[in-house]
Scaffold this motif. Sequence first.
Motif, short mmCIF file in Angstrom:
data_model
loop_
_atom_site.label_atom_id
_atom_site.label_comp_id
_atom_site.label_asym_id
_atom_site.label_seq_id
_atom_site.Cartn_x
_atom_site.Cartn_y
_atom_site.Cartn_z
N MET A 1 35.26 45.99 41.75
CA MET A 1 36.48 46.45 41.09
C MET A 1 36.48 45.97 39.65
O MET A 1 36.17 44.82 39.37
CB MET A 1 37.71 45.88 41.82
N PRO A 2 36.79 46.81 38.65
CA PRO A 2 36.75 46.38 37.26
C PRO A 2 37.78 45.32 36.97
O PRO A 2 38.84 45.26 37.58
CB PRO A 2 37.04 47.68 36.48
N SER A 3 37.46 44.48 36.01
CA SER A 3 38.37 43.42 35.61
C SER A 3 39.57 44.00 34.92
O SER A 3 39.53 45.05 34.29
CB SER A 3 37.65 42.44 34.68
N ALA A 64 54.04 38.50 39.51
CA ALA A 64 53.31 37.91 38.39
C ALA A 64 51.81 38.02 38.59
O ALA A 64 51.06 38.25 37.63
CB ALA A 64 53.71 36.44 38.23
N ALA A 65 51.35 37.88 39.82
CA ALA A 65 49.92 37.82 40.11
C ALA A 65 49.27 39.19 40.20
O ALA A 65 48.05 39.31 40.08
CB ALA A 65 49.70 37.08 41.42
N ASP A 93 48.44 37.10 48.41
CA ASP A 93 48.16 38.42 48.97
C ASP A 93 48.25 39.53 47.93
O ASP A 93 47.84 40.66 48.18
CB ASP A 93 49.10 38.72 50.13
N ALA A 94 48.79 39.22 46.75
CA ALA A 94 48.87 40.22 45.68
C ALA A 94 47.63 40.21 44.80
O ALA A 94 47.45 41.13 43.99
CB ALA A 94 50.11 39.96 44.82
N LEU A 95 46.80 39.21 44.93
CA LEU A 95 45.62 39.08 44.07
C LEU A 95 44.47 39.95 44.56
O LEU A 95 44.25 40.09 45.78
CB LEU A 95 45.17 37.62 44.01
N ARG A 96 43.74 40.50 43.62
CA ARG A 96 42.55 41.26 43.96
C ARG A 96 41.43 40.31 44.37
O ARG A 96 41.39 39.14 43.96
CB ARG A 96 42.10 42.11 42.77
N ALA A 97 40.48 40.79 45.16
CA ALA A 97 39.31 40.00 45.52
C ALA A 97 38.55 39.65 44.25
O ALA A 97 38.35 40.49 43.37
CB ALA A 97 38.42 40.78 46.47
N GLY A 98 38.14 38.40 44.15
CA GLY A 98 37.41 37.93 42.99
C GLY A 98 38.27 37.27 41.94
O GLY A 98 37.75 36.68 40.99
N ARG A 122 41.01 35.24 51.61
CA ARG A 122 41.52 36.45 50.95
C ARG A 122 40.59 36.92 49.84
O ARG A 122 40.94 37.81 49.07
CB ARG A 122 42.92 36.16 50.38
N GLY A 123 39.43 36.28 49.71
CA GLY A 123 38.49 36.66 48.67
C GLY A 123 38.84 36.15 47.30
O GLY A 123 38.34 36.64 46.29
N VAL A 124 39.71 35.14 47.24
CA VAL A 124 40.17 34.57 45.98
C VAL A 124 39.58 33.17 45.83
O VAL A 124 39.48 32.43 46.81
CB VAL A 124 41.71 34.51 45.93
#
Length: 315
Positions: A1-3, A64-65, A93-98, A122-124
């Motif tokens: 997924m792009p930054s 915010a996240a 849970d709102a954060l993207r993986a990575g 969660r991949g974070v």
Amino acid sequence: MPSATSETDNSPRTAVIGLGAMGLPMAQRLAAGDFPVTVFDIAAERRAAAVDSGADEAVTPAEAARGADVVLLAVRDQAQVDSALFGETGAADALRAGAVVVLTSTVGPVAARATAAALAERGVRLVDAPVSGGPTRAGNGELLIVVGAEPDALATARPVLERLASTLTVIGDKPGDGQALKAINQLLAGVHIAAAAEAVALARGLDLDPRTVIDSLSQGAAGSFMFADRGPRMAQVYEEAADAVEVRSRLDIFVKDMGIVTGIAKDAHVPVPLASAAEQLYLLGERAGLAARDDSSIVTVLSPNAPNAPEGAGQ
């Protein structure tokens, strides 16, 4: 997924959760450096202060996240870490993986490792990066930051950390390493403040002017950063009032931090008698009603009769 980094530069899109004495100046420092910053705090006036500095406002940690590359946590303790990340409206849970969570709070190695494990599900990733230096240095980008993190996670967070730090020390490659070094920092800071309080109290007991003692001894071998920094505020307690001293570092922060120090020292089977004695002094101060006062007010436990001091501490 792009930054989700800014299109105008490579600054990571950053969320700052917790706008207290350290979080607010850190958020303002990042926003002033053209970082895309979104902030959350339970206090609307603190969110407004960050917005005035160029940040965007969110009404929950999750909001915010959302879309952030880096979430910087600047909260008081592990209970607030858990709420901000894993509560009903938490950020995790709102954060993207990575994405990366930068933990600037002092919570201890065990808590940091547990938080890292929960985020990893969660991949974070977690960057364990407790900070020292106080609000003024936070706003000026002059913090001491010690880091424990995997290299890839650190690479993502590094632009944020370098914007905030004058000294950035990578102590290890896993969460918990930063907390371990911060605990040693707090052992020294806590003992130095307690020693400064004893010196000022003894000066008063010998009918010496505390400011003269502080000014003189700060220049020699007996001096320390904490003596030079906290000493004048200890003198101010007696010249004005305990509640007139600006709260730059709450006393109950050292109740928490010295508890972490003595706890991990016990687990490591390392005796820390001076840290243990300092911890007891801070507990006495908390019991005397000084928890929300500046930590320099601990001197009133040893040398009472400060104007307007809490019952049991200064009268």
